[in-house]
Scaffold this motif. Structure first.
Motif, PDB file in Angstrom:
ATOM      1  N   GLU A  33       0.759  -1.221  -0.250  1.00 26.24           N
ATOM      2  CA  GLU A  33       0.419   0.286  -0.172  1.00 26.24           C
ATOM      3  C   GLU A  33       0.865   1.447  -0.206  1.00 26.24           C
ATOM      4  OE1 GLU A  33      -3.808   2.095   2.331  1.00 26.24           O
ATOM      5  OE2 GLU A  33      -2.411   0.503   3.684  1.00 26.24           O
ATOM      6  N   GLU A  34       0.812   1.871  -0.879  1.00 27.20           N
ATOM      7  CA  GLU A  34       1.379   3.613  -1.027  1.00 27.20           C
ATOM      8  C   GLU A  34       0.611   4.637  -0.836  1.00 27.20           C
ATOM      9  OE1 GLU A  34       3.361   3.453  -4.627  1.00 27.20           O
ATOM     10  OE2 GLU A  34       3.799   1.687  -5.560  1.00 27.20           O
ATOM     11  N   LYS A  35       0.838   4.936   0.759  1.00 22.28           N
ATOM     12  CA  LYS A  35      -0.144   5.989   1.291  1.00 22.28           C
ATOM     13  C   LYS A  35       0.714   6.546   2.294  1.00 22.28           C
ATOM     14  CE  LYS A  35      -4.078   6.867   2.798  1.00 22.28           C
ATOM     15  NZ  LYS A  35      -5.630   5.775   3.700  1.00 22.28           N
ATOM     16  N   PRO A  36       0.807   7.411   2.243  1.00 24.73           N
ATOM     17  CA  PRO A  36       1.819   8.282   3.244  1.00 24.73           C
ATOM     18  C   PRO A  36       1.093   8.117   5.198  1.00 24.73           C
ATOM     19  CG  PRO A  36       1.458   9.878   2.024  1.00 24.73           C
ATOM     20  CD  PRO A  36       0.197   8.369   1.085  1.00 24.73           C
ATOM     21  N   GLN A  37       2.175   7.744   6.104  1.00 25.16           N
ATOM     22  CA  GLN A  37       1.754   7.723   7.430  1.00 25.16           C
ATOM     23  C   GLN A  37       1.433   9.001   8.002  1.00 25.16           C
ATOM     24  OE1 GLN A  37       3.946   4.776   8.671  1.00 25.16           O
ATOM     25  NE2 GLN A  37       3.113   3.402   8.485  1.00 25.16           N
ATOM     26  N   THR A  38       0.617   9.279   8.918  1.00 25.72           N
ATOM     27  CA  THR A  38       0.142  11.004   9.235  1.00 25.72           C
ATOM     28  C   THR A  38       1.899  11.494  10.133  1.00 25.72           C
ATOM     29  OG1 THR A  38      -1.957  10.332  10.085  1.00 25.72           O
ATOM     30  CG2 THR A  38      -0.975  12.299  11.424  1.00 25.72           C
ATOM     31  N   GLY A  39       2.021  12.812   9.470  1.00 23.14           N
ATOM     32  CA  GLY A  39       3.549  12.988  10.472  1.00 23.14           C
ATOM     33  C   GLY A  39       4.689  12.461   9.519  1.00 23.14           C
ATOM     34  N   GLU A  40       4.734  11.895   8.325  1.00 22.86           N
ATOM     35  CA  GLU A  40       6.016  11.149   8.220  1.00 22.86           C
ATOM     36  C   GLU A  40       6.140  12.051   6.680  1.00 22.86           C
ATOM     37  OE1 GLU A  40       7.115   6.945   6.305  1.00 22.86           O
ATOM     38  OE2 GLU A  40       4.507   7.817   5.563  1.00 22.86           O
ATOM     39  N   SER A  41       7.366  12.585   6.951  1.00 22.33           N
ATOM     40  CA  SER A  41       8.173  13.259   6.338  1.00 22.33           C
ATOM     41  C   SER A  41       8.206  12.493   4.653  1.00 22.33           C
ATOM     42  CB  SER A  41       9.568  13.860   6.694  1.00 22.33           C
ATOM     43  OG  SER A  41      10.312  12.528   5.945  1.00 22.33           O
ATOM     44  N   ALA A  42       8.510  13.803   3.040  1.00 18.30           N
ATOM     45  CA  ALA A  42       8.634  13.160   2.248  1.00 18.30           C
ATOM     46  C   ALA A  42       9.385  12.028   1.635  1.00 18.30           C
ATOM     47  CB  ALA A  42       8.836  13.916   0.946  1.00 18.30           C
ATOM     48  N   GLN A  43      10.853  12.020   2.402  1.00 17.96           N
ATOM     49  CA  GLN A  43      11.969  11.571   2.410  1.00 17.96           C
ATOM     50  C   GLN A  43      11.764  10.296   3.519  1.00 17.96           C
ATOM     51  OE1 GLN A  43      11.632  14.731   3.071  1.00 17.96           O
ATOM     52  NE2 GLN A  43      13.596  15.634   3.119  1.00 17.96           N
ATOM     53  N   TYR A  45       8.715   8.419   3.564  1.00 21.04           N
ATOM     54  CA  TYR A  45       7.659   8.078   3.336  1.00 21.04           C
ATOM     55  C   TYR A  45       8.427   7.432   1.770  1.00 21.04           C
ATOM     56  CZ  TYR A  45       3.575   7.794  -0.051  1.00 21.04           C
ATOM     57  OH  TYR A  45       2.970   7.093  -0.744  1.00 21.04           O
ATOM     58  N   VAL A  46       9.389   7.661   1.072  1.00 27.37           N
ATOM     59  CA  VAL A  46       9.951   7.232   0.143  1.00 27.37           C
ATOM     60  C   VAL A  46      10.707   6.257   0.556  1.00 27.37           C
ATOM     61  CG1 VAL A  46      11.780   8.976  -0.635  1.00 27.37           C
ATOM     62  CG2 VAL A  46      10.394   7.503  -2.491  1.00 27.37           C
ATOM     63  N   LEU A  47      11.744   6.616   1.633  1.00 27.13           N
ATOM     64  CA  LEU A  47      12.382   5.567   2.014  1.00 27.13           C
ATOM     65  C   LEU A  47      11.498   4.370   2.694  1.00 27.13           C
ATOM     66  CD1 LEU A  47      15.012   7.097   3.696  1.00 27.13           C
ATOM     67  CD2 LEU A  47      15.945   5.372   2.032  1.00 27.13           C
ATOM     68  N   ARG A  48      11.120   3.784   2.999  1.00 24.59           N
ATOM     69  CA  ARG A  48       9.867   3.392   3.641  1.00 24.59           C
ATOM     70  C   ARG A  48       9.038   2.245   2.340  1.00 24.59           C
ATOM     71  NH1 ARG A  48       4.328   3.381   4.532  1.00 24.59           N
ATOM     72  NH2 ARG A  48       3.894   5.010   4.414  1.00 24.59           N
ATOM     73  N   LEU A  49       8.637   3.696   1.186  1.00 25.72           N
ATOM     74  CA  LEU A  49       8.610   2.529   0.537  1.00 25.72           C
ATOM     75  C   LEU A  49       9.118   1.456  -0.192  1.00 25.72           C
ATOM     76  CD1 LEU A  49       5.872   4.335  -1.157  1.00 25.72           C
ATOM     77  CD2 LEU A  49       5.055   3.350   0.257  1.00 25.72           C
ATOM     78  N   ALA A  50      10.595   1.856  -0.406  1.00 25.78           N
ATOM     79  CA  ALA A  50      11.999   1.483  -1.312  1.00 25.78           C
ATOM     80  C   ALA A  50      11.998   0.266   0.336  1.00 25.78           C
ATOM     81  CB  ALA A  50      12.814   2.159  -1.418  1.00 25.78           C
ATOM     82  N   LEU A  51      11.849   0.051   1.116  1.00 24.50           N
ATOM     83  CA  LEU A  51      12.494  -1.030   1.503  1.00 24.50           C
ATOM     84  C   LEU A  51      11.263  -1.963   1.475  1.00 24.50           C
ATOM     85  CD1 LEU A  51      14.275  -2.463   3.560  1.00 24.50           C
ATOM     86  CD2 LEU A  51      12.920  -1.162   5.565  1.00 24.50           C
ATOM     87  N   GLN A  52       9.259  -1.534   1.678  1.00 24.40           N
ATOM     88  CA  GLN A  52       8.325  -2.490   2.112  1.00 24.40           C
ATOM     89  C   GLN A  52       8.820  -3.067   0.794  1.00 24.40           C
ATOM     90  OE1 GLN A  52       5.153  -0.060   2.787  1.00 24.40           O
ATOM     91  NE2 GLN A  52       5.969  -0.691   5.576  1.00 24.40           N
ATOM     92  N   LYS A  53       8.899  -2.766  -0.588  1.00 26.27           N
ATOM     93  CA  LYS A  53       8.276  -3.539  -1.646  1.00 26.27           C
ATOM     94  C   LYS A  53      10.182  -4.042  -1.625  1.00 26.27           C
ATOM     95  CE  LYS A  53       6.923   0.328  -4.512  1.00 26.27           C
ATOM     96  NZ  LYS A  53       7.033   1.823  -5.508  1.00 26.27           N
ATOM     97  N   ALA A  54      10.867  -4.155  -1.294  1.00 28.74           N
ATOM     98  CA  ALA A  54      12.056  -5.360  -1.451  1.00 28.74           C
ATOM     99  C   ALA A  54      11.706  -6.586  -0.490  1.00 28.74           C
ATOM    100  CB  ALA A  54      13.502  -4.076  -1.250  1.00 28.74           C
ATOM    101  N   GLN A  55      10.945  -5.662   1.053  1.00 29.35           N
ATOM    102  CA  GLN A  55      10.747  -6.942   1.835  1.00 29.35           C
ATOM    103  C   GLN A  55       9.750  -7.456   0.677  1.00 29.35           C
ATOM    104  OE1 GLN A  55      10.069  -4.170   4.946  1.00 29.35           O
ATOM    105  NE2 GLN A  55      11.847  -4.637   6.216  1.00 29.35           N
ATOM    106  N   ALA A  56       8.655  -7.167   0.529  1.00 28.98           N
ATOM    107  CA  ALA A  56       7.937  -7.813  -0.641  1.00 28.98           C
ATOM    108  C   ALA A  56       8.001  -8.705  -0.995  1.00 28.98           C
ATOM    109  CB  ALA A  56       6.107  -6.395  -0.642  1.00 28.98           C
ATOM    110  N   GLY A  57       9.261  -8.460  -1.908  1.00 27.02           N
ATOM    111  CA  GLY A  57       9.486  -8.754  -3.091  1.00 27.02           C
ATOM    112  C   GLY A  57      10.461 -10.502  -2.473  1.00 27.02           C
ATOM    113  N   PHE A  58      11.075 -10.181  -1.227  1.00 32.87           N
ATOM    114  CA  PHE A  58      11.735 -11.072  -0.739  1.00 32.87           C
ATOM    115  C   PHE A  58      11.414 -12.319  -0.303  1.00 32.87           C
ATOM    116  CE2 PHE A  58      14.741 -13.799   2.484  1.00 32.87           C
ATOM    117  CZ  PHE A  58      15.839 -13.474   1.884  1.00 32.87           C
TER     118      PHE A  58
END
Length: 194
Positions: A33-43, A45-58
């Motif tokens: 799910e690509e959705k910013p969390q409350t109070g999460e900075s853009a930086q 957010y994008v780092l979390r998404l990249a990591l979550q994609k890699a973890q889901a892919g793993f």
């Protein structure tokens, strides 16, 4: 480079860029799910998404090689510009970018089991002032449809860009220099340099 990894992305642009730096890869699914969390900075957010994609892919891989996940976002006035919902949404975003400088953040993450490593690359992009006709004509090309902020630097929209400071390939979706360095360092750290 001689490395073989998994790519947690179906993006044809990321596939082309990874091939460009001679990294062998197989694609794996990574639905998150690509959705910013409350109070999460853009930086963050994008780092979390990249990591979550890699973890889901793993989880979807054979777990025998590292998995690369990446995400790119466009930010102006602390606002993240997503993919356009329709023509009007695309027009509003392009009007916002017109004649101004915005930031493109691309995060890249590598995951193999508990081992993770990630980077964030920031690029500043300057747009010329766009007329309503240019925005309308650009929409007609079909290019803005599935692109963050409704434009593709490597496509027709390249003619709107007056200056970039940072990584061109990062704006396309994968910063080549930084990704190559990240893969090389990661392989050395996990003793998987083969």
């Amino acid at each position: 480079m001689g490395f073989c990894i998994y790519l947690a992305s179906s993006s044809p642009r990321r596939s082309e860029l990874l091939s460009q730096i001679a990294v062998s890869f197989n694609q794996v699914k990574a639905d998150i799910e690509e959705k910013p969390q409350t109070g999460e900075s853009a930086q963050d957010y994008v780092l979390r998404l990249a990591l979550q994609k890699a973890q889901a892919g793993f989880k979807n891989s054979h777990k025998d090689r590292p998995v690369l996940g990446a995400d790119t976002i466009i930010v102006i006035d602390q606002q993240i510009l997503e993919k356009p919902r329709d023509k009007n949404h695309a027009r509003k975003m392009l009007q916002l970018l017109s004649g101004r400088v915005h930031q493109v953040f691309t995060a890249v993450a590598l995951v193999q089991g508990v081992d993770t490593k990630s980077i964030l690359v920031k690029t500043e992009v300057s747009f010329k002032t766009l007329s309503e006709q240019e925005i309308s004509d650009y929409w007609q090309t079909g290019e803005p449809l599935d692109k963050a902020a409704g434009y593709a630097i490597q496509g027709v929209a390249g003619k709107f860009i007056t200056h970039i400071s940072g990584s061109y390939s990062g704006v396309v979706g994968l910063p080549l220099f930084e990704t190559a360095e990240l893969i090389s360092e990661f392989m050395q750290e996990i003793g998987n340099d083969r």
